[in-house]
Design a protein around this motif. Sequence first.
Motif: not given
Length: 467
Positions: A26-45
């Motif tokens: 499940e760390d893969t999910i958290r990695e994707f959420e963090r990576k996407f948040a960084h890409y668009i510039g959002a605090p949390r995804c």
Amino acid sequence: MLARFGSYLNIEEIVDCIHSDRVLDEDTIREFERKFAHYIGAPRCFATNQARAGLLIALKSLPISPGDEVIVQSFTFQGVIDAILDAGGQPVLIDNSPDDLNADVGAIEKSVTEKTKVIIATHLFGVPCDIDAISSLARENGCYVIEDCAQCLGAAFGGKGVGTFGDMSIFSFNYEKHMTTGQGGILAVNNRDLIGAVEKTVDTYRRVPLNPEKCFVYGMLLEHLALERPQYKTRLTATFGEECYRRDGKLFEEMDGLVEAGATEEGIRAALLPYLEKHVRRSRSRVQLGILPEWASRRLLSFRDRFRTPPRKRVESEHLLMNTYRAAVGCIALDHLDAVNRTRNENTERYLAELDGHDAYGMLTISGKKQPAFLKLNVLNNTSYSVPEITRKARKRGFELGNFQWPKPVHLTYPYDVLVPHRREDLQTSEYIAGHLINVPIHYYVTPEDITSIVEFLTQIGSRRTA
């Protein structure tokens, strides 16, 4: 035939990733959420099963009471309306702008009342809406803004990425979008005061079980093969691949074995081609049999049924959250996204340069503040042909053109024409757009030769009637 859509995929890269044991973590999910948040510039995804699932979670995280109004444009995806209704809100339909096909800000302003709780700011086809004006209007009236970025990943407004202006935003990853995980979505939270409420809502849902999760990813790979030019002869939906796996257990087992063995793209193609041909024939037969048109379906309703609430699709489900396989694919897709978007924009610029001066097609007006990430090039048909006629003629020439998005705005689509109160006279631009829109393919697999051929076809259609 050149398909109307096509997401970039590297099959071997994806198989190599989902072949590893790491994909079950499940760390893969958290990695994707963090990576996407960084890409668009959002605090949390938060990774969701679909974009509409993200919208439902967003709406349920807000203090919406029965009768509270949610403003949304009429030329949009029906699932948006389903999510609003599932959350207990009242959709208020407003007209679209002929300039960029997004919401008419003046129409939003006229529709705001004391009951307005949310404004959904939709960015269609990769072109940002007037998000600064909509955000200002929402602040003045104490409303929340949810950006619908399902078709606009990677675009910007005034140098700032779309999806970061509203309190929350949603993104889609189905096969027609800028990047794909087969199906899937993201809910981004920009208003930090809402993160806790969203987390509580997310905790009430579960992740999609692994076998259905695999169907999305395996279906994405099959769809990719099905749309290759030698095979693509029958119009297929963006969910064709996953539907094949859901109804064919042997196909699922075959693909599972190929992934387990870390098969090459050529090995996968050779193994799946017989299945693909069978399912394409089945799809063609279903099209030939036909589906009852809306008017005929409504006539079949019994007298008693006419007095019941019309049935509609539901977004609400136990499993609204993405699982690990699609999250792993999402991490890969993000690495390629900017290059893919550059190709889409370059293809669009080629079309626009070659179509410049042809008044047979209405072009969008895009202000200098808007930096699109084009999903499709859209033109409005001013020729003597209807859009369906143009679609048929284009198919004979070897490519798909036409309105493949929504043939009608929401207020003319059953059952929403009954479920959602509206004034048709206030929604005339959305009707015009639906009747005149031509989607032109610009995806990663469109070549300069394709563009030249399509422009020649459009020019010919626009100049005179052909046989």
